[in-house]
Design an enzyme around this catalytic site. Structure first.
Site, mmCIF file in Angstrom:
data_model
loop_
_atom_site.group_PDB
_atom_site.id
_atom_site.type_symbol
_atom_site.label_atom_id
_atom_site.label_comp_id
_atom_site.label_asym_id
_atom_site.label_seq_id
_atom_site.Cartn_x
_atom_site.Cartn_y
_atom_site.Cartn_z
ATOM 1 C CB CYS A 7 -1.083 0.050 1.332
ATOM 2 S SG CYS A 7 -2.368 -1.061 1.038
ATOM 3 C CG ASN A 86 4.366 -17.731 -2.243
ATOM 4 O OD1 ASN A 86 4.362 -18.681 -2.635
ATOM 5 N ND2 ASN A 86 5.589 -16.692 -2.349
ATOM 6 C CG HIS A 101 -1.495 -5.301 -0.928
ATOM 7 N ND1 HIS A 101 -1.586 -4.210 -0.750
ATOM 8 C CD2 HIS A 101 -1.957 -5.536 -2.171
ATOM 9 C CE1 HIS A 101 -2.353 -3.711 -1.711
ATOM 10 N NE2 HIS A 101 -2.443 -4.515 -2.534
ATOM 11 C CG HIS A 103 2.386 -10.445 -3.417
ATOM 12 N ND1 HIS A 103 2.046 -10.394 -2.215
ATOM 13 C CD2 HIS A 103 3.358 -11.287 -3.675
ATOM 14 C CE1 HIS A 103 2.791 -11.219 -1.521
ATOM 15 N NE2 HIS A 103 3.643 -11.473 -2.433
ATOM 16 C CG HIS A 105 5.614 -13.939 -6.367
ATOM 17 N ND1 HIS A 105 7.166 -13.470 -6.091
ATOM 18 C CD2 HIS A 105 5.135 -14.016 -5.592
ATOM 19 C CE1 HIS A 105 6.977 -13.418 -4.674
ATOM 20 N NE2 HIS A 105 6.031 -13.774 -4.364
HETATM 21 P P1 AMP Z 1 5.507 -13.416 -0.649
HETATM 22 O O1 AMP Z 1 6.603 -14.366 0.063
HETATM 23 O O2 AMP Z 1 4.908 -13.750 -1.815
HETATM 24 O O3 AMP Z 1 4.777 -12.476 0.319
HETATM 25 O O4 AMP Z 1 6.771 -12.470 -1.336
HETATM 26 C C1 AMP Z 1 7.035 -10.922 -1.155
HETATM 27 C C2 AMP Z 1 7.967 -10.545 -2.049
HETATM 28 O O5 AMP Z 1 8.029 -9.037 -1.886
HETATM 29 C C3 AMP Z 1 9.370 -10.966 -1.939
HETATM 30 O O6 AMP Z 1 9.546 -11.540 -3.204
HETATM 31 C C4 AMP Z 1 10.164 -9.545 -1.795
HETATM 32 O O7 AMP Z 1 11.116 -9.747 -2.384
HETATM 33 C C5 AMP Z 1 9.077 -8.614 -2.462
HETATM 34 N N1 AMP Z 1 9.451 -7.288 -1.688
HETATM 35 C C6 AMP Z 1 9.248 -7.096 -0.324
HETATM 36 N N2 AMP Z 1 9.424 -5.876 -0.290
HETATM 37 C C7 AMP Z 1 9.703 -5.090 -1.623
HETATM 38 C C8 AMP Z 1 9.622 -3.839 -2.100
HETATM 39 N N3 AMP Z 1 9.787 -2.760 -1.159
HETATM 40 N N4 AMP Z 1 9.752 -3.753 -3.153
HETATM 41 C C9 AMP Z 1 9.563 -4.591 -4.265
HETATM 42 N N5 AMP Z 1 9.441 -6.009 -3.762
HETATM 43 C C10 AMP Z 1 9.401 -6.165 -2.390
HETATM 44 ZN ZN ZN Z 2 -1.705 -3.296 1.243
#
Ligand code: AMP
Ligand code: ZN
Length: 112
Positions: A7, A86, A101, A103, A105
């Site tokens: 966010c 995930n 949040h 997402h 990949h």
């Molecule tokens: P997940 O385990 O699916 O929740 O993955 C979260 C992902 O967010 C990880 O691959 C991190 O490298 C990525 N991540 C965390 N902080 C940031 C950020 N500030 N900008 C870009 N990617 C991020």
């Molecule tokens: Zn959020």
């Protein structure tokens, strides 16, 4: 969501490298890529998981999925790609969802 890093990225409070943005969606570079190209696609509206998603958010997620292949050139999808989500569960976090949040990949640019 006040403490949600994605966010904050949406609001521009945390910097990111954006590949695509419109009113509803944002696609940005993963800060810690695990493949040659590794992007994160989000619905801007905050919700944590598929289990939490309401009908409106489900519609947005469907639109985001449809949007991804239209950005083939920008996201380097021409040679195929992998989408990963995930998800934390009700009683555990086997998949290790770190950011609550939702997402997607997007992995591309190499054989996997
Ligand atoms: P997940 O385990 O699916 O929740 O993955 C979260 C992902 O967010 C990880 O691959 C991190 O490298 C990525 N991540 C965390 N902080 C940031 C950020 N500030 N900008 C870009 N990617 C991020
Ligand atoms: Zn959020």
């Amino acid at each position: 969501m006040q403490d949600c890093i994605f966010c904050k990225i949406v609001k521009g409070e945390i910097p990111s490298t954006k590949l695509y943005e419109d009113e509803d969606f944002l696609i940005f570079e993963n800060i810690n890529p695990t493949t040659k190209y590794h992007y994160l696609a989000i619905v801007k509206e905050h919700f944590a998981t598929l289990a939490e998603m309401n009908e409106h958010q489900a519609e947005l997620l469907g639109k985001l999925l449809a949007k991804i292949p239209t950005l083939s050139e920008v996201l380097h999808l021409e040679n195929g790609y992998r989408l990963v989500m995930n998800q934390i569960g009700a009683t555990g976090n086997d998949a290790k969802q770190e950011v609550m949040h939702l997402h997607i990949h997007i992995h591309s640019g190499q054989e996997m």
